[in-house]
Write a protein that holds these residues in place. Structure first.
Motif, short mmCIF file in Angstrom:
data_model
loop_
_atom_site.label_atom_id
_atom_site.label_comp_id
_atom_site.label_asym_id
_atom_site.label_seq_id
_atom_site.Cartn_x
_atom_site.Cartn_y
_atom_site.Cartn_z
N GLU A 71 -6.58 -3.31 5.31
CA GLU A 71 -6.34 -3.23 6.75
C GLU A 71 -5.05 -2.47 7.09
O GLU A 71 -4.78 -2.20 8.26
N ALA A 72 -4.27 -2.11 6.09
CA ALA A 72 -3.01 -1.39 6.33
C ALA A 72 -3.29 0.03 6.82
O ALA A 72 -4.30 0.64 6.45
N THR A 73 -2.40 0.53 7.65
CA THR A 73 -2.49 1.90 8.15
C THR A 73 -1.85 2.84 7.13
O THR A 73 -0.64 2.73 6.87
N PRO A 74 -2.61 3.75 6.52
CA PRO A 74 -2.05 4.65 5.50
C PRO A 74 -0.89 5.49 6.04
O PRO A 74 -0.93 5.93 7.19
N ILE A 75 0.12 5.68 5.21
CA ILE A 75 1.26 6.53 5.55
C ILE A 75 1.46 7.51 4.40
O ILE A 75 1.60 7.09 3.24
N ALA A 76 1.47 8.78 4.71
CA ALA A 76 1.66 9.81 3.69
C ALA A 76 3.12 9.85 3.22
O ALA A 76 4.03 9.42 3.93
N CYS A 77 3.32 10.41 2.05
CA CYS A 77 4.68 10.62 1.53
C CYS A 77 5.44 11.53 2.49
O CYS A 77 4.86 12.46 3.07
#
Length: 107
Positions: A71-77
């Motif tokens: 359920e986490a919102t992906p965050i890019a490097c």
């Protein structure tokens, strides 16, 4: 890192007009102020885990961990770093992404 949550970093310079880089919290002795670090991020994760437990009362601890990640919102490097590795959905800086309280109660 499994997931990330608002915790702030006093060394981080926030974008102009966005305020402090640390979450607002109650302070010992009363009042409010900003505080940074895992002491601020951990309660966010626990709160989202509690929401998941309330919407999935049948879930085991392992299943709740899986739900927290999915359920986490992906965050890019960050583009300016070479030390962060992996895709937006699972990297060395943000893990599976930013915990998402809304997703925990609506999906």
């Amino acid at each position: 890192v499994d997931v990330t949550a608002p915790g702030g970093d006093r060394a981080q310079i926030p974008p102009a007009g966005s305020g402090t880089s640390c979450p607002l919290s109650t302070l010992p002795g009363g009042g409010y102020g900003t505080m940074c670090g895992t002491s601020m991020a951990s309660p966010h994760v626990v709160g989202v885990a509690a929401l998941l437990a309330s919407t999935h009362p049948w879930a085991s601890p392992a299943q709740l961990r899986g739900l927290l990640r999915s359920e986490a919102t992906p965050i890019a490097c960050p583009a300016a770093t070479t030390t962060c590795t992996g895709p937006a959905g699972n990297n060395s800086y943000y893990g599976h992404g930013l915990v998402n309280a809304l997703a925990a109660v609506t999906r």
